[in-house]
Write a protein that holds these residues in place. Structure first.
Motif, PDB file in Angstrom:
ATOM      1  N   LEU A 256       0.833  -1.200   0.000  1.00 49.13           N
ATOM      2  CA  LEU A 256       0.000   0.000   0.000  1.00 49.13           C
ATOM      3  C   LEU A 256       0.867   1.249   0.000  1.00 49.13           C
ATOM      4  O   LEU A 256       1.773   1.388   0.826  1.00 49.13           O
ATOM      5  CB  LEU A 256      -0.916   0.015   1.232  1.00 49.13           C
ATOM      6  CG  LEU A 256      -1.746   1.278   1.469  1.00 49.13           C
ATOM      7  CD1 LEU A 256      -2.740   1.503   0.341  1.00 49.13           C
ATOM      8  CD2 LEU A 256      -2.460   1.209   2.824  1.00 49.13           C
ATOM      9  N   ILE A 257       0.585   2.166  -0.911  1.00 48.46           N
ATOM     10  CA  ILE A 257       1.142   3.517  -0.906  1.00 48.46           C
ATOM     11  C   ILE A 257      -0.027   4.465  -0.707  1.00 48.46           C
ATOM     12  O   ILE A 257      -0.972   4.455  -1.492  1.00 48.46           O
ATOM     13  CB  ILE A 257       1.859   3.845  -2.231  1.00 48.46           C
ATOM     14  CG1 ILE A 257       3.057   2.903  -2.443  1.00 48.46           C
ATOM     15  CG2 ILE A 257       2.316   5.300  -2.247  1.00 48.46           C
ATOM     16  CD1 ILE A 257       3.674   2.998  -3.826  1.00 48.46           C
ATOM     17  N   GLU A 258       0.026   5.261   0.363  1.00 45.57           N
ATOM     18  CA  GLU A 258      -1.111   6.122   0.696  1.00 45.57           C
ATOM     19  C   GLU A 258      -0.642   7.556   0.898  1.00 45.57           C
ATOM     20  O   GLU A 258       0.288   7.812   1.657  1.00 45.57           O
ATOM     21  CB  GLU A 258      -1.811   5.615   1.953  1.00 45.57           C
ATOM     22  CG  GLU A 258      -3.130   6.312   2.239  1.00 45.57           C
ATOM     23  CD  GLU A 258      -3.953   5.583   3.286  1.00 45.57           C
ATOM     24  OE1 GLU A 258      -5.168   5.412   3.082  1.00 45.57           O
ATOM     25  OE2 GLU A 258      -3.370   5.186   4.327  1.00 45.57           O
ATOM     26  N   LEU A 259      -1.288   8.494   0.202  1.00 50.30           N
ATOM     27  CA  LEU A 259      -1.060   9.917   0.387  1.00 50.30           C
ATOM     28  C   LEU A 259      -2.316  10.491   1.024  1.00 50.30           C
ATOM     29  O   LEU A 259      -3.409  10.375   0.451  1.00 50.30           O
ATOM     30  CB  LEU A 259      -0.789  10.613  -0.948  1.00 50.30           C
ATOM     31  CG  LEU A 259       0.223   9.960  -1.901  1.00 50.30           C
ATOM     32  CD1 LEU A 259       0.404  10.823  -3.151  1.00 50.30           C
ATOM     33  CD2 LEU A 259       1.556   9.720  -1.228  1.00 50.30           C
ATOM     34  N   ALA A 260      -2.189  11.083   2.210  1.00 56.58           N
ATOM     35  CA  ALA A 260      -3.361  11.516   2.978  1.00 56.58           C
ATOM     36  C   ALA A 260      -3.199  12.951   3.448  1.00 56.58           C
ATOM     37  O   ALA A 260      -2.176  13.313   4.032  1.00 56.58           O
ATOM     38  CB  ALA A 260      -3.581  10.593   4.173  1.00 56.58           C
ATOM     39  N   GLY A 261      -4.200  13.770   3.170  1.00 59.03           N
ATOM     40  CA  GLY A 261      -4.214  15.138   3.675  1.00 59.03           C
ATOM     41  C   GLY A 261      -3.115  16.023   3.147  1.00 59.03           C
ATOM     42  O   GLY A 261      -2.730  17.003   3.799  1.00 59.03           O
ATOM     43  N   CYS A 262      -2.614  15.728   1.949  1.00 59.24           N
ATOM     44  CA  CYS A 262      -1.500  16.499   1.389  1.00 59.24           C
ATOM     45  C   CYS A 262      -2.023  17.596   0.458  1.00 59.24           C
ATOM     46  O   CYS A 262      -3.103  17.483  -0.130  1.00 59.24           O
ATOM     47  CB  CYS A 262      -0.563  15.578   0.612  1.00 59.24           C
ATOM     48  SG  CYS A 262       0.273  14.334   1.635  1.00 59.24           S
ATOM     49  N   ARG A 263      -1.223  18.640   0.322  1.00 58.67           N
ATOM     50  CA  ARG A 263      -1.539  19.726  -0.605  1.00 58.67           C
ATOM     51  C   ARG A 263      -0.388  19.854  -1.602  1.00 58.67           C
ATOM     52  O   ARG A 263       0.765  20.059  -1.209  1.00 58.67           O
ATOM     53  CB  ARG A 263      -1.741  21.050   0.126  1.00 58.67           C
ATOM     54  CG  ARG A 263      -2.136  22.202  -0.818  1.00 58.67           C
ATOM     55  CD  ARG A 263      -2.484  23.477  -0.066  1.00 58.67           C
ATOM     56  NE  ARG A 263      -2.868  24.548  -0.992  1.00 58.67           N
ATOM     57  CZ  ARG A 263      -4.099  24.743  -1.466  1.00 58.67           C
ATOM     58  NH1 ARG A 263      -5.081  23.932  -1.080  1.00 58.67           N
ATOM     59  NH2 ARG A 263      -4.364  25.730  -2.303  1.00 58.67           N
TER      60      ARG A 263
ATOM     61  N   GLY B 186       2.635   5.423 -12.823  1.00 61.96           N
ATOM     62  CA  GLY B 186       3.111   4.632 -13.944  1.00 61.96           C
ATOM     63  C   GLY B 186       3.244   3.155 -13.636  1.00 61.96           C
ATOM     64  O   GLY B 186       3.580   2.769 -12.512  1.00 61.96           O
ATOM     65  N   SER B 187       2.993   2.317 -14.665  1.00 57.28           N
ATOM     66  CA  SER B 187       3.183   0.863 -14.576  1.00 57.28           C
ATOM     67  C   SER B 187       2.508   0.296 -13.333  1.00 57.28           C
ATOM     68  O   SER B 187       3.108  -0.453 -12.563  1.00 57.28           O
ATOM     69  CB  SER B 187       4.675   0.508 -14.585  1.00 57.28           C
ATOM     70  OG  SER B 187       5.297   1.009 -15.748  1.00 57.28           O
ATOM     71  N   LYS B 188       1.255   0.661 -13.148  1.00 50.78           N
ATOM     72  CA  LYS B 188       0.525   0.344 -11.916  1.00 50.78           C
ATOM     73  C   LYS B 188      -0.611  -0.634 -12.226  1.00 50.78           C
ATOM     74  O   LYS B 188      -1.701  -0.236 -12.627  1.00 50.78           O
ATOM     75  CB  LYS B 188      -0.010   1.657 -11.319  1.00 50.78           C
ATOM     76  CG  LYS B 188      -0.942   1.487 -10.126  1.00 50.78           C
ATOM     77  CD  LYS B 188      -0.245   0.841  -8.958  1.00 50.78           C
ATOM     78  CE  LYS B 188      -1.272   0.353  -7.953  1.00 50.78           C
ATOM     79  NZ  LYS B 188      -1.979  -0.872  -8.392  1.00 50.78           N
ATOM     80  N   PRO B 189      -0.365  -1.950 -12.073  1.00 48.15           N
ATOM     81  CA  PRO B 189      -1.398  -2.937 -12.392  1.00 48.15           C
ATOM     82  C   PRO B 189      -2.446  -3.056 -11.280  1.00 48.15           C
ATOM     83  O   PRO B 189      -2.151  -2.790 -10.112  1.00 48.15           O
ATOM     84  CB  PRO B 189      -0.602  -4.235 -12.522  1.00 48.15           C
ATOM     85  CG  PRO B 189       0.579  -4.046 -11.632  1.00 48.15           C
ATOM     86  CD  PRO B 189       0.910  -2.566 -11.675  1.00 48.15           C
ATOM     87  N   PRO B 190      -3.679  -3.464 -11.638  1.00 44.92           N
ATOM     88  CA  PRO B 190      -4.748  -3.549 -10.628  1.00 44.92           C
ATOM     89  C   PRO B 190      -4.426  -4.475  -9.463  1.00 44.92           C
ATOM     90  O   PRO B 190      -4.834  -4.222  -8.332  1.00 44.92           O
ATOM     91  CB  PRO B 190      -5.942  -4.063 -11.433  1.00 44.92           C
ATOM     92  CG  PRO B 190      -5.647  -3.694 -12.840  1.00 44.92           C
ATOM     93  CD  PRO B 190      -4.167  -3.767 -12.990  1.00 44.92           C
ATOM     94  N   GLY B 191      -3.700  -5.552  -9.722  1.00 45.14           N
ATOM     95  CA  GLY B 191      -3.427  -6.524  -8.663  1.00 45.14           C
ATOM     96  C   GLY B 191      -2.163  -6.259  -7.875  1.00 45.14           C
ATOM     97  O   GLY B 191      -1.803  -7.048  -6.996  1.00 45.14           O
ATOM     98  N   GLY B 192      -1.480  -5.170  -8.169  1.00 46.75           N
ATOM     99  CA  GLY B 192      -0.239  -4.880  -7.468  1.00 46.75           C
ATOM    100  C   GLY B 192      -0.469  -4.013  -6.250  1.00 46.75           C
ATOM    101  O   GLY B 192      -1.564  -3.959  -5.674  1.00 46.75           O
ATOM    102  N   VAL B 193       0.567  -3.312  -5.815  1.00 52.11           N
ATOM    103  CA  VAL B 193       0.483  -2.429  -4.658  1.00 52.11           C
ATOM    104  C   VAL B 193      -0.690  -1.470  -4.853  1.00 52.11           C
ATOM    105  O   VAL B 193      -0.879  -0.899  -5.928  1.00 52.11           O
ATOM    106  CB  VAL B 193       1.811  -1.666  -4.449  1.00 52.11           C
ATOM    107  CG1 VAL B 193       2.231  -0.902  -5.679  1.00 52.11           C
ATOM    108  CG2 VAL B 193       1.740  -0.755  -3.243  1.00 52.11           C
ATOM    109  N   ARG B 194      -1.511  -1.315  -3.825  1.00 45.03           N
ATOM    110  CA  ARG B 194      -2.614  -0.359  -3.885  1.00 45.03           C
ATOM    111  C   ARG B 194      -2.078   1.053  -3.699  1.00 45.03           C
ATOM    112  O   ARG B 194      -1.176   1.278  -2.896  1.00 45.03           O
ATOM    113  CB  ARG B 194      -3.650  -0.659  -2.795  1.00 45.03           C
ATOM    114  CG  ARG B 194      -4.364  -1.982  -2.954  1.00 45.03           C
ATOM    115  CD  ARG B 194      -5.084  -2.362  -1.680  1.00 45.03           C
ATOM    116  NE  ARG B 194      -6.051  -1.339  -1.287  1.00 45.03           N
ATOM    117  CZ  ARG B 194      -6.299  -0.997  -0.019  1.00 45.03           C
ATOM    118  NH1 ARG B 194      -5.653  -1.582   0.979  1.00 45.03           N
ATOM    119  NH2 ARG B 194      -7.185  -0.065   0.252  1.00 45.03           N
ATOM    120  N   VAL B 195      -2.658   1.987  -4.433  1.00 45.29           N
ATOM    121  CA  VAL B 195      -2.336   3.399  -4.269  1.00 45.29           C
ATOM    122  C   VAL B 195      -3.619   4.120  -3.876  1.00 45.29           C
ATOM    123  O   VAL B 195      -4.636   3.994  -4.551  1.00 45.29           O
ATOM    124  CB  VAL B 195      -1.747   4.004  -5.563  1.00 45.29           C
ATOM    125  CG1 VAL B 195      -1.578   5.511  -5.411  1.00 45.29           C
ATOM    126  CG2 VAL B 195      -0.404   3.356  -5.897  1.00 45.29           C
TER     127      VAL B 195
END
Length: 318
Positions: free
Chosen positions: A252-259, A271-280
């Motif tokens: 999991l890569i999560e960006l929260a409350g950022c400006r 980029g190169s972000k498949p549905p079954g890979g790391v969640r963003v």
């Protein structure tokens, strides 16, 4: 150099670097286990002119050390970036201010890390491929470094809090911070970045380049919360994962409350972000272009490249 290195090698639990009438001028310094290095307010540790000829010569280095504390509110560790970019030096991007490889229980607080020939802070692999573990970087300013403010090659349990990463310029990626493992065995596990400001970097403000990781790697866990990008970064965020023959990296890569507020360049590239890979996941984030004439580029862009074996997906906007 000899005086400071001898104090570090003395086995003392705490070494105080006093504020002198001028800077401490030093060549390469090796850090020790189980020690706090305290720089008094106003202290300047300055790289010796004409030194650091090796392509990987760093100001302060530690390999496979444990229990290191560097404290220096209103103190500066400064190198000579313009010299390393000149004709008298072999071109390189590894002359870092702080250079940690496979270290455990490290705290860096209060320091300004400036004008390196590489990164302000580099977190690389140990001698046997070990990650850095239990690292805290707090109230640190990385200013005018050559390649990155901070490079995270491999880390587990990393906290970067209330830092300023600015004015990186010289060689690519020239980001404020770059999470960029070199091989599948390296780790980006439980990495948290919060309340940081990333501004005026030649490259991306936040760059996560996880393409070298794959289905055999430890799952990624990166959380970036309450951070701000601004000024003239090349773009706000770049996230690149893997999509190759060994399957995508998970996690999991999560960006929260950022400006994200980069004049004429506000935007996120995934980029190169498949549905079954790391969640963003992007949660409660704002993209705002403050330029008088905002660029027409799309603020959110998905990309793929030759060799990607899956479709794009697995990204949430909340």
């Amino acid at each position: 150099t000899g005086a400071l290195q001898a104090a570090i090698d003395s086995g003392a639990e705490k070494v105080v670097v006093e504020k002198m009438s001028g800077p401490w001028i030093v060549d390469k310094i090796q850090l020790a286990d189980n020690q706090e290095l305290l720089f008094e307010p106003g202290t300047v540790l300055l790289a010796k002119k004409g030194a650091f000829r090796g392509k990987a010569d760093a100001l302060l280095s530690a390999w496979n050390k444990t229990n290191i504390k560097l404290t220096g509110y209103k103190a500066t560790l400064r190198m000579r970036r313009a010299d390393y970019d000149g004709p008298d030096y072999a071109k390189a991007e590894w002359r870092h201010v702080l250079n940690f490889h496979g270290c455990t229980d490290v705290t860096v607080s209060g320091l300004t890390l400036a004008e390196s020939g590489g990164d302000g802070i580099y977190l690389g692999t140990g001698r046997q491929g070990e990650p850095n573990r239990n690292v805290v970087i707090r109230d640190v300013t990385c200013d005018r470094n050559y390649r990155q403010g901070i490079s995270v090659i491999t880390a587990e349990n990393l906290l970067i809090e209330s830092c300023v990463l600015k004015n990186t310029a010289g060689t690519a990626p020239a980001a404020g911070i770059d999470f960029e493992p070199n091989r599948p065995s390296e780790r980006l596990v439980n990495c948290v970045m919060r309340k940081c400001t990333i501004e005026n970097n030649q490259g991306y403000a936040l760059h996560i380049y996880a393409r070298p990781l794959d289905g055999t790697s430890a799952p990624i866990s990166i959380r970036v919360e309450d951070c701000v990008t601004r000024g003239t970064n090349a773009r706000s965020v770049s996230i690149v994962t893997s999509c190759g023959e060994k399957g995508p990296v998970k996690g999991l890569i999560e960006l929260a409350g950022c400006r994200f507020e980069d004049a004429g360049q506000t935007g996120i590239r995934i980029g190169s972000k498949p549905p079954g890979g790391v969640r963003v996941r992007l949660v409660g984030c704002t993209l705002a272009d403050p330029a008088k004439k905002p660029a027409p580029a799309a603020p959110i862009v998905f990309t793929s490249r030759s060799g990607d074996l899956e479709n794009t997906g697995g990204v949430e906007f909340v």
